[in-house]
Design an enzyme around this catalytic site. Structure first.
Site, PDB file in Angstrom:
ATOM      1  N   SER A  31       0.871  -1.189   0.000  1.00 49.83           N
ATOM      2  CA  SER A  31       0.000   0.000   0.000  1.00 49.83           C
ATOM      3  C   SER A  31       0.905   1.236   0.000  1.00 49.83           C
ATOM      4  O   SER A  31       2.054   1.162   0.453  1.00 49.83           O
ATOM      5  CB  SER A  31      -0.855   0.014   1.274  1.00 49.83           C
ATOM      6  N   TYR A  45      -2.236   0.022  10.619  1.00 51.33           N
ATOM      7  CA  TYR A  45      -2.311  -0.436   9.222  1.00 51.33           C
ATOM      8  C   TYR A  45      -1.025  -0.064   8.478  1.00 51.33           C
ATOM      9  O   TYR A  45      -0.436  -0.897   7.785  1.00 51.33           O
ATOM     10  CB  TYR A  45      -3.533   0.181   8.536  1.00 51.33           C
TER      11      TYR A  45
HETATM   12  N1  LIG Z   1      -8.924  -0.599  -0.885  1.00 48.99           N
HETATM   13  C1  LIG Z   1      -7.911   0.210  -0.609  1.00 48.99           C
HETATM   14  O1  LIG Z   1      -8.071   1.422  -0.433  1.00 48.99           O
HETATM   15  C2  LIG Z   1      -6.503  -0.333  -0.576  1.00 48.99           C
HETATM   16  C3  LIG Z   1      -5.425   0.546  -0.787  1.00 48.99           C
HETATM   17  C4  LIG Z   1      -4.124   0.051  -0.765  1.00 48.99           C
HETATM   18  C5  LIG Z   1      -3.910  -1.286  -0.541  1.00 48.99           C
HETATM   19  N2  LIG Z   1      -4.961  -2.123  -0.331  1.00 48.99           N
HETATM   20  C6  LIG Z   1      -4.685  -3.530  -0.094  1.00 48.99           C
HETATM   21  O2  LIG Z   1      -5.262  -4.288  -1.144  1.00 48.99           O
HETATM   22  C7  LIG Z   1      -5.530  -5.602  -0.679  1.00 48.99           C
HETATM   23  C8  LIG Z   1      -6.926  -6.018  -1.100  1.00 48.99           C
HETATM   24  O3  LIG Z   1      -7.854  -5.224  -0.409  1.00 48.99           O
HETATM   25  P1  LIG Z   1      -9.285  -4.833  -1.016  1.00 48.99           P
HETATM   26  O4  LIG Z   1      -9.297  -3.367  -1.126  1.00 48.99           O
HETATM   27  O5  LIG Z   1      -9.620  -5.653  -2.184  1.00 48.99           O
HETATM   28  O6  LIG Z   1     -10.198  -5.221   0.262  1.00 48.99           O
HETATM   29  P2  LIG Z   1     -11.490  -6.138   0.406  1.00 48.99           P
HETATM   30  O7  LIG Z   1     -12.427  -5.941  -0.727  1.00 48.99           O
HETATM   31  O8  LIG Z   1     -11.985  -5.862   1.796  1.00 48.99           O
HETATM   32  O9  LIG Z   1     -10.904  -7.619   0.335  1.00 48.99           O
HETATM   33  C9  LIG Z   1     -10.083  -8.136   1.344  1.00 48.99           C
HETATM   34  C10 LIG Z   1      -9.883  -9.613   1.094  1.00 48.99           C
HETATM   35  O10 LIG Z   1      -9.064 -10.145   2.168  1.00 48.99           O
HETATM   36  C11 LIG Z   1      -9.644 -11.368   2.588  1.00 48.99           C
HETATM   37  N3  LIG Z   1      -9.364 -11.637   3.996  1.00 48.99           N
HETATM   38  C12 LIG Z   1      -9.628 -10.840   5.069  1.00 48.99           C
HETATM   39  N4  LIG Z   1      -9.307 -11.484   6.207  1.00 48.99           N
HETATM   40  C13 LIG Z   1      -8.830 -12.702   5.843  1.00 48.99           C
HETATM   41  C14 LIG Z   1      -8.348 -13.818   6.557  1.00 48.99           C
HETATM   42  N5  LIG Z   1      -8.326 -13.848   7.918  1.00 48.99           N
HETATM   43  N6  LIG Z   1      -7.939 -14.909   5.871  1.00 48.99           N
HETATM   44  C15 LIG Z   1      -7.985 -14.917   4.517  1.00 48.99           C
HETATM   45  N7  LIG Z   1      -8.433 -13.892   3.780  1.00 48.99           N
HETATM   46  C16 LIG Z   1      -8.859 -12.801   4.436  1.00 48.99           C
HETATM   47  C17 LIG Z   1     -11.142 -11.189   2.377  1.00 48.99           C
HETATM   48  O11 LIG Z   1     -11.764 -12.441   2.159  1.00 48.99           O
HETATM   49  P3  LIG Z   1     -12.685 -13.211   3.219  1.00 48.99           P
HETATM   50  O12 LIG Z   1     -13.360 -12.190   4.069  1.00 48.99           O
HETATM   51  O13 LIG Z   1     -13.590 -14.022   2.356  1.00 48.99           O
HETATM   52  O14 LIG Z   1     -11.720 -14.065   3.959  1.00 48.99           O
HETATM   53  C18 LIG Z   1     -11.191 -10.393   1.089  1.00 48.99           C
HETATM   54  O15 LIG Z   1     -11.221 -11.243  -0.029  1.00 48.99           O
HETATM   55  C19 LIG Z   1      -5.296  -5.573   0.834  1.00 48.99           C
HETATM   56  O16 LIG Z   1      -4.025  -6.112   1.122  1.00 48.99           O
HETATM   57  C20 LIG Z   1      -5.300  -4.092   1.169  1.00 48.99           C
HETATM   58  O17 LIG Z   1      -4.528  -3.793   2.318  1.00 48.99           O
HETATM   59  C21 LIG Z   1      -6.257  -1.681  -0.353  1.00 48.99           C
END
Ligand SMILES: NC(=O)c1ccc[n+]([C@@H]2O[C@H](COP(=O)([O-])OP(=O)(O)OC[C@H]3O[C@@H](n4cnc5c(N)ncnc54)[C@H](OP(=O)(O)O)[C@@H]3O)[C@@H](O)[C@H]2O)c1
Length: 250
Positions: free
Chosen positions: A130, A143
């Site tokens: 990130s 975070y």
């Molecule tokens: N959205 C943003 O603004 C942003 C910005 C920069 C970086 N990121 C990074 O991008 C990545 C993807 O995030 P996203 O934005 O797509 O978020 P999201 O839509 O909330 O998806 C998060 C994913 O992580 C999985 N997860 C959560 N807890 C888990 C666990 N205990 N075991 C296995 N899987 C787990 C969830 O699946 P289940 O709940 O089905 O397990 C879900 O598929 C993350 O690493 C996040 O830090 C996001």
């Protein structure tokens, strides 16, 4: 045909990466807690239940998939959670949860797949970090610390794995329009305040999928946040005095 494992494939960026990688003709292994057990969606897509909070389950999943002939060529460590609270409001349980998913769970999976890749003398680990791992902002201390850890870990394993023909990439996006933001800040105020800068998950996924064919050390999105992170590294005091309002948007 390359086999690609994607964690956090049930939602947001991971679901989009899975869709796009599938359309490129790769064999896809989607991992998340929401998937019931393991289900062949079609000949080239399997979704598998895996909770990164359960190290034992992570080990069993790696063994099971390898025995099924689905050892990974590429692992995309995408699963991640955030809770946007000040350092004094976030409790120890929440902090542990963030570190157990974003850092320790990711390390458990990575440590378990590395011997498989070493054996093959090839492989690629793509880490979804990130911009918070480059430049910390207010109300994201835990975070940001977890994502700094992801980048530090990735930089070290890149050195360790180079002699074995295994590449390591980090992708560091700014805020993306996914369910993550609502979970991190249920009030919605952060999402509202940065609405115009939100990245489109399909565009971020495109960049991630492109890495599969052409590994690069790092992808930073959007470019201007990368410039800001570099400016901060050079002159942190000056940068914080000028850009303060942008660093306290949460
Ligand atoms: N959205 C943003 O603004 C942003 C910005 C920069 C970086 N990121 C990074 O991008 C990545 C993807 O995030 P996203 O934005 O797509 O978020 P999201 O839509 O909330 O998806 C998060 C994913 O992580 C999985 N997860 C959560 N807890 C888990 C666990 N205990 N075991 C296995 N899987 C787990 C969830 O699946 P289940 O709940 O089905 O397990 C879900 O598929 C993350 O690493 C996040 O830090 C996001």
């Amino acid at each position: 045909m390359k086999t690609i494992w994607i964690t956090g494939a049930s939602s947001g960026l991971g679901a989009e990466i899975s869709k796009q990688a599938q359309s490129k003709g790769y064999r896809i292994v989607k991992l998340a807690r929401s998937f019931s057990t393991s289900k062949m969606e079609n000949q080239n897509i399997i979704s598998v239940h895996m909770d990164l909070l359960d190290e034992n389950q992570v080990m069993k999943t790696v063994k099971y998939l390898s025995e099924q002939g689905l050892a990974p060529d590429v692992v995309i460590n995408n699963a991640g959670i955030g809770i946007f609270k000040t350092a004094w409001d976030i409790n120890q349980q929440e902090a542990e949860q963030i570190f157990r998913v974003n850092v320790l769970g990711m390390m458990a999976l990575t440590g378990a797949v590395i011997p498989i890749m070493k054996e093959k003398q090839s492989g690629h680990i793509i880490q979804i970090g990130s911009q918070a791992g480059k430049l910390a902002t207010a109300k994201a201390s835990v975070y940001a610390a977890s994502k700094h850890a992801v980048i530090g870990y990735s930089n070290a394993i890149r050195l360790e794995l180079k002699p074995f023909g295994i590449a390591v990439s980090t992708v560091n996006p700014g805020p993306i329009a996914t369910p993550f933001l609502k979970q991190a800040d249920p009030s919605g105020s952060y999402e509202n305040s940065i609405k115009k800068w939100l990245l489109d998950p399909t565009k971020v996924a495109e960049r991630v999928v492109r890495l599969i064919e052409t590994p690069k050390r790092e992808v930073n999105l959007p470019w201007w946040m990368n410039v800001a992170a570099k400016a901060h590294a050079v002159a942190p005091h000056l940068f914080e005095s000028i850009a303060g309002p942008f660093l306290t948007k949460k």
